[in-house]
Design a protein around this motif. Structure first.
Motif, mmCIF file in Angstrom:
data_model
loop_
_atom_site.group_PDB
_atom_site.id
_atom_site.type_symbol
_atom_site.label_atom_id
_atom_site.label_comp_id
_atom_site.label_asym_id
_atom_site.label_seq_id
_atom_site.Cartn_x
_atom_site.Cartn_y
_atom_site.Cartn_z
ATOM 1 N N TYR A 44 42.118 40.648 46.619
ATOM 2 C CA TYR A 44 42.479 40.159 45.436
ATOM 3 C C TYR A 44 43.227 39.036 44.224
ATOM 4 O O TYR A 44 43.145 39.324 43.212
ATOM 5 N N GLU A 45 43.698 38.382 45.176
ATOM 6 C CA GLU A 45 43.925 36.820 44.418
ATOM 7 C C GLU A 45 42.744 36.527 43.811
ATOM 8 O O GLU A 45 42.568 35.947 42.237
ATOM 9 N N SER A 46 41.295 36.565 45.047
ATOM 10 C CA SER A 46 40.130 36.096 44.331
ATOM 11 C C SER A 46 39.506 36.799 42.642
ATOM 12 O O SER A 46 38.924 35.927 42.145
ATOM 13 N N LEU A 47 39.879 38.503 43.315
ATOM 14 C CA LEU A 47 39.158 39.250 42.281
ATOM 15 C C LEU A 47 40.165 38.739 40.919
ATOM 16 O O LEU A 47 39.630 38.815 39.390
ATOM 17 N N ARG A 48 41.673 38.878 40.729
ATOM 18 C CA ARG A 48 42.018 38.091 39.538
ATOM 19 C C ARG A 48 42.245 37.033 39.122
ATOM 20 O O ARG A 48 42.684 37.111 37.953
ATOM 21 N N ALA A 49 41.157 36.086 39.594
ATOM 22 C CA ALA A 49 41.818 35.261 39.446
ATOM 23 C C ALA A 49 40.156 34.947 38.453
ATOM 24 O O ALA A 49 40.221 34.132 37.602
ATOM 25 N N ARG A 50 39.029 35.857 38.776
ATOM 26 C CA ARG A 50 37.765 36.038 37.792
ATOM 27 C C ARG A 50 38.653 37.101 36.281
ATOM 28 O O ARG A 50 38.040 36.633 35.144
ATOM 29 N N TYR A 51 38.971 38.033 36.930
ATOM 30 C CA TYR A 51 38.809 39.509 35.616
ATOM 31 C C TYR A 51 40.859 39.525 36.457
ATOM 32 O O TYR A 51 40.834 40.464 36.981
ATOM 33 N N PRO A 52 41.745 38.734 35.489
ATOM 34 C CA PRO A 52 42.934 39.224 35.641
ATOM 35 C C PRO A 52 42.790 40.606 35.009
ATOM 36 O O PRO A 52 43.146 41.572 34.534
ATOM 37 N N ASP A 53 44.544 40.661 35.951
ATOM 38 C CA ASP A 53 44.854 42.836 35.790
ATOM 39 C C ASP A 53 46.017 42.988 34.737
ATOM 40 O O ASP A 53 47.205 44.045 35.236
ATOM 41 N N PHE A 54 47.001 41.694 34.901
ATOM 42 C CA PHE A 54 48.078 41.456 33.405
ATOM 43 C C PHE A 54 47.618 40.291 32.736
ATOM 44 O O PHE A 54 46.862 39.487 32.456
ATOM 45 N N PRO A 55 48.487 40.633 31.340
ATOM 46 C CA PRO A 55 48.747 39.971 30.543
ATOM 47 C C PRO A 55 48.314 38.590 30.626
ATOM 48 O O PRO A 55 49.038 38.040 31.421
ATOM 49 N N PRO A 56 47.891 37.479 30.045
ATOM 50 C CA PRO A 56 46.229 38.037 28.827
ATOM 51 C C PRO A 56 45.507 38.770 29.844
ATOM 52 O O PRO A 56 44.835 38.004 30.018
ATOM 53 N N SER A 61 37.556 42.265 30.077
ATOM 54 C CA SER A 61 37.982 43.316 31.348
ATOM 55 C C SER A 61 37.234 44.219 31.249
ATOM 56 O O SER A 61 37.135 44.883 30.789
ATOM 57 N N PRO A 62 36.954 44.312 32.362
ATOM 58 C CA PRO A 62 36.296 45.837 32.972
ATOM 59 C C PRO A 62 37.040 46.898 33.376
ATOM 60 O O PRO A 62 36.503 47.761 33.670
ATOM 61 N N TRP A 63 38.593 46.213 33.713
ATOM 62 C CA TRP A 63 39.381 47.753 33.787
ATOM 63 C C TRP A 63 40.042 48.161 32.879
ATOM 64 O O TRP A 63 40.105 48.036 32.360
ATOM 65 N N VAL A 64 40.107 49.932 33.632
ATOM 66 C CA VAL A 64 40.332 50.717 32.431
ATOM 67 C C VAL A 64 41.812 51.112 32.028
ATOM 68 O O VAL A 64 42.302 51.212 31.745
ATOM 69 N N SER A 65 42.580 50.637 33.683
ATOM 70 C CA SER A 65 43.677 51.047 33.739
ATOM 71 C C SER A 65 44.203 49.592 34.465
ATOM 72 O O SER A 65 43.717 48.835 35.355
ATOM 73 N N MET A 66 45.319 49.321 34.108
ATOM 74 C CA MET A 66 46.401 47.473 34.466
ATOM 75 C C MET A 66 47.233 47.885 35.222
ATOM 76 O O MET A 66 48.102 49.094 33.489
ATOM 77 N N PRO A 67 47.793 47.065 35.563
ATOM 78 C CA PRO A 67 47.689 46.431 36.699
ATOM 79 C C PRO A 67 46.998 47.377 37.651
ATOM 80 O O PRO A 67 46.958 48.459 37.347
ATOM 81 N N LEU A 68 45.960 46.659 38.334
ATOM 82 C CA LEU A 68 45.319 47.747 39.824
ATOM 83 C C LEU A 68 46.067 48.393 40.489
ATOM 84 O O LEU A 68 47.491 47.784 40.850
ATOM 85 N N GLY A 69 45.936 49.079 41.317
ATOM 86 C CA GLY A 69 46.546 49.491 42.142
ATOM 87 C C GLY A 69 46.806 49.293 43.200
ATOM 88 O O GLY A 69 45.651 49.269 44.307
ATOM 89 N N VAL A 70 47.107 48.651 44.105
ATOM 90 C CA VAL A 70 47.186 47.485 45.316
ATOM 91 C C VAL A 70 48.423 48.026 46.425
ATOM 92 O O VAL A 70 50.192 48.119 45.885
ATOM 93 N N GLN A 83 28.165 47.447 30.811
ATOM 94 C CA GLN A 83 27.292 45.815 31.442
ATOM 95 C C GLN A 83 28.825 45.503 31.298
ATOM 96 O O GLN A 83 28.573 44.001 32.315
ATOM 97 N N ARG A 84 29.883 45.500 31.168
ATOM 98 C CA ARG A 84 30.729 44.499 30.806
ATOM 99 C C ARG A 84 31.326 44.965 32.758
ATOM 100 O O ARG A 84 32.469 44.049 32.817
ATOM 101 N N SER A 85 31.428 46.299 33.179
ATOM 102 C CA SER A 85 31.847 46.224 34.747
ATOM 103 C C SER A 85 30.695 45.682 35.440
ATOM 104 O O SER A 85 30.939 45.604 37.232
ATOM 105 N N ALA A 86 29.354 44.955 34.825
ATOM 106 C CA ALA A 86 28.186 44.942 36.444
ATOM 107 C C ALA A 86 28.546 43.663 36.884
ATOM 108 O O ALA A 86 28.547 43.881 37.823
ATOM 109 N N ALA A 87 29.034 42.300 36.212
ATOM 110 C CA ALA A 87 29.582 41.078 36.657
ATOM 111 C C ALA A 87 30.903 41.294 37.635
ATOM 112 O O ALA A 87 31.187 41.344 38.783
ATOM 113 N N ALA A 88 31.671 42.289 37.480
ATOM 114 C CA ALA A 88 33.141 42.815 37.963
ATOM 115 C C ALA A 88 32.292 43.273 39.306
ATOM 116 O O ALA A 88 32.884 43.126 40.208
ATOM 117 N N LEU A 89 32.324 44.307 39.233
ATOM 118 C CA LEU A 89 31.511 45.325 39.951
ATOM 119 C C LEU A 89 30.433 44.569 40.894
ATOM 120 O O LEU A 89 30.899 44.594 42.530
#
Length: 116
Positions: A44-56, A61-70, A83-89
């Protein structure tokens, strides 16, 4: 359109039924109590370092719903198609492998286990 993806800290030898049951439990909000699984924390820390799920939120952002369910043993993501989600996936798959986590794609009912 969007799609869901779950990343789970579950025994790699667990049956597909056990994976589905864990996802169902997590989605229903029945989270176990206990210590955070360090693999989930690292993922989670590695993922959100590149794709934050909290503002700003970044424009890409590839996320449709934020924050992620953790939870202590999982991360649930709702991602946009395209295309927006390809790199995130690609990052999600790489990080799941790095941290020894199982992924579950509910759209195709597919389980991907970490390599041993």
């Amino acid at each position: 359109m969007s799609f869901d993806l779950d990343v789970l800290a579950i025994d790699p030898a667990a049956s597909e039924d056990a994976v589905r049951a864990m996802v169902k439990r997590c989605r229903s909000g029945q989270h176990p109590e206990g210590d955070l699984d360090e693999r989930i924390v690292g993922f989670y820390e590695s993922l959100r370092a590149r794709y934050p799920d909290f503002p700003p939120y970044p424009d890409d952002s590839p996320w449709v719903s934020m924050p992620l369910g953790v939870g202590i043993d999982h991360v649930r993501m709702c991602m946009s198609f395209g295309q927006r989600s390809a790199a995130a996936l690609e990052l999600v798959v790489d990080l799941a492998a790095r941290y020894g986590l199982t992924t579950y794609d509910p759209q195709g009912d597919e389980v991907a286990r970490p390599q041993r």
